[in-house]
Write an enzyme that holds these catalytic residues in place. Structure first.
Site, PDB file in Angstrom:
ATOM      1  CE  LYS A 107       3.361   2.958   3.302  1.00  0.00           C
ATOM      2  NZ  LYS A 107       3.797   3.821   4.562  1.00  0.00           N
ATOM      3  CD  GLU A 132      10.103   1.934  10.697  1.00  0.00           C
ATOM      4  OE1 GLU A 132       9.973   3.028   9.626  1.00  0.00           O
ATOM      5  OE2 GLU A 132      10.068   0.898  10.771  1.00  0.00           O
ATOM      6  NE  ARG A 134       7.358   4.080   0.398  1.00  0.00           N
ATOM      7  CZ  ARG A 134       6.478   5.124   1.270  1.00  0.00           C
ATOM      8  NH1 ARG A 134       7.624   5.267   2.422  1.00  0.00           N
ATOM      9  NH2 ARG A 134       5.395   5.375   1.521  1.00  0.00           N
ATOM     10  NE  ARG A 182      -6.479 -19.110   5.371  1.00  0.00           N
ATOM     11  CZ  ARG A 182      -6.120 -20.076   5.784  1.00  0.00           C
ATOM     12  NH1 ARG A 182      -6.117 -21.070   5.527  1.00  0.00           N
ATOM     13  NH2 ARG A 182      -4.492 -18.872   6.831  1.00  0.00           N
ATOM     14  CG  LEU A 238       7.921   2.362   4.471  1.00  0.00           C
ATOM     15  CD1 LEU A 238       7.930   0.931   4.104  1.00  0.00           C
ATOM     16  CD2 LEU A 238       7.156   3.328   5.413  1.00  0.00           C
ATOM     17  CE1 TYR A 285       1.379  -0.541   4.279  1.00  0.00           C
ATOM     18  CE2 TYR A 285       0.193   1.832   4.096  1.00  0.00           C
ATOM     19  CZ  TYR A 285       0.478   0.849   5.128  1.00  0.00           C
ATOM     20  OH  TYR A 285       1.572   1.140   6.090  1.00  0.00           O
TER      21      TYR A 285
HETATM   22  N1  PDD Z   1       3.185   5.657   7.835  1.00  0.00           N
HETATM   23  N2  PDD Z   1       7.777   4.419   8.957  1.00  0.00           N
HETATM   24  C1  PDD Z   1       6.919   3.516   8.925  1.00  0.00           C
HETATM   25  C2  PDD Z   1       6.295   2.412   9.804  1.00  0.00           C
HETATM   26  C3  PDD Z   1       5.148   3.883   8.404  1.00  0.00           C
HETATM   27  O1  PDD Z   1       4.763   3.185   8.023  1.00  0.00           O
HETATM   28  C4  PDD Z   1       5.007   4.600   7.373  1.00  0.00           C
HETATM   29  C5  PDD Z   1       4.327   5.737   7.243  1.00  0.00           C
HETATM   30  C6  PDD Z   1       6.578   5.978   8.098  1.00  0.00           C
HETATM   31  C7  PDD Z   1       6.797   7.743   6.892  1.00  0.00           C
HETATM   32  O2  PDD Z   1       6.754   6.930   5.552  1.00  0.00           O
HETATM   33  P1  PDD Z   1       5.972   8.212   5.079  1.00  0.00           P
HETATM   34  O3  PDD Z   1       7.451   9.555   4.766  1.00  0.00           O
HETATM   35  O4  PDD Z   1       6.666   7.528   3.534  1.00  0.00           O
HETATM   36  O5  PDD Z   1       5.297   8.610   5.230  1.00  0.00           O
HETATM   37  C8  PDD Z   1       7.378   4.749   8.529  1.00  0.00           C
HETATM   38  C9  PDD Z   1       1.761   5.291   6.434  1.00  0.00           C
HETATM   39  C10 PDD Z   1       1.789   6.926   6.740  1.00  0.00           C
HETATM   40  C11 PDD Z   1       0.992   4.801   7.440  1.00  0.00           C
HETATM   41  O6  PDD Z   1       0.729   3.514   7.222  1.00  0.00           O
HETATM   42  O7  PDD Z   1      -0.453   5.409   7.781  1.00  0.00           O
END
Ligand code: PDD
Length: 282
Positions: free
Chosen positions: A143, A175, A49, A97, A199, A30
């Protein structure tokens, strides 16, 4: 309106099969893309990405990302989205499944919009966070729809009346549960290297670029909990939280206890990028 594969539909017309592999296995990827003033922020980077995430799980996107960008533009035009976000996911589609991949899978693509303003109170005043064990898998660079580890960590933060959980793998800060983490020490920014433990955030990379233009040193190096707690400043970054200062961690004050000068300096430059979109005619 919802974008489903290659057409726009009303939400009530969209049916997701109970054997969609996204629903049953989290077998998909996603993106969350920010829209300011009807314009996408960092679209090319999000598409890149998405392609990478798909490649890493051997998932075929239903069509090339230049076409996808056009469709996403149609979506925000149809919904008249000005300020908000687009959520986009692609799964390995519907099949009886079984754990292994189906033969000739037909991926399911869904995207929809949500109106949201910028979280300016948090951006200006800062947030509180907890630290907690990073219980996720070893491919956090993808992601993926599998967010259970992130969900459980964020819930811990929520139960502690905090906005974010900062994750520790062993003693290393990786993170946040839905953000990247930066610390500032002696005018140098530190953030975990973009490897399989985090990520690689789009916002993270914008900040690294901004810091360079501001003659601030950036080290993509891992750091431990002691460095986190004794940092001059801590910030978390994401598409939705932008650059949010963290002023308290585990009930202890970070630095002066209010958003620090380097964080603010980077926020000003980030705002300039957003302002450009806000003032551009579309
Ligand atoms: N989340 N790390 C994780 C685990 C994340 O889920 C996200 C973003 C980021 C930051 O990535 P970016 O700057 O590309 O948004 C880092 C999104 C916003 C979400 O799952 O809602």
């Amino acid at each position: 309106m919802i974008l489903l594969q290659d057409g726009l539909f009303h939400r009530s017309e969209v049916h997701i099969d109970i054997e969609d592999r996204g629903y049953q296995f989290g077998d998909g990827v996603y993106e969350v893309i920010r829209v300011y003033n009807g314009q996408f922020f960092g679209m090319a980077e999000h598409m890149e990405r998405l392609e990478r995430s798909a490649r890493e799980i051997q998932l075929q996107l239903p069509y090339p990302t230049d076409l996808l960008q056009e469709r996403l533009n149609d979506l925000i035009n149809a919904t008249k989205l000005k300020d908000g976000q687009v959520y986009l996911q692609v799964t390995r589609g519907v099949f009886e499944r079984m754990h292994h991949f189906p033969v000739n899978p037909k991926s399911t693509l869904v995207a929809y919009t949500k109106e949201t303003g910028r979280p300016l109170d948090k951006i200006n005043q800062g947030i509180s966070a907890i630290t907690t064990e990073d219980i996720r898998w070893l491919r956090c660079d993808i992601k993926s729809l599998n967010l259970l580890g992130n969900v459980l960590c964020k819930q811990r933060a929520k139960e502690a009346n905090c906005d974010e959980a900062i994750l520790l793998r062993g003693n290393t800060v990786t993170e946040g549960s839905s953000t990247n983490v930066f610390i500032v020490k002696d005018r140098t920014l530190y953030t975990h290297p973009a490897n399989n433990y985090i990520l690689n955030g789009i916002t993270r990379n914008v900040i690294i670029e901004i810091a360079k233009t501001q003659q601030l040193a950036v080290k993509e190096e891992s750091f431990d909990k002691v460095a986190l707690m004794s940092a001059d400043e801590v910030m978390v970054t994401s598409t939705t939280m932008e650059i949010t200062p963290v002023t308290t961690i585990d009930d202890l004050q970070i630095g002066s206890g209010s958003p620090g000068p380097i964080t603010k300096q980077i926020q000003v430059k980030f705002d300039e990028k957003v302002e450009k979109l806000l003032t551009a005619a579309n």
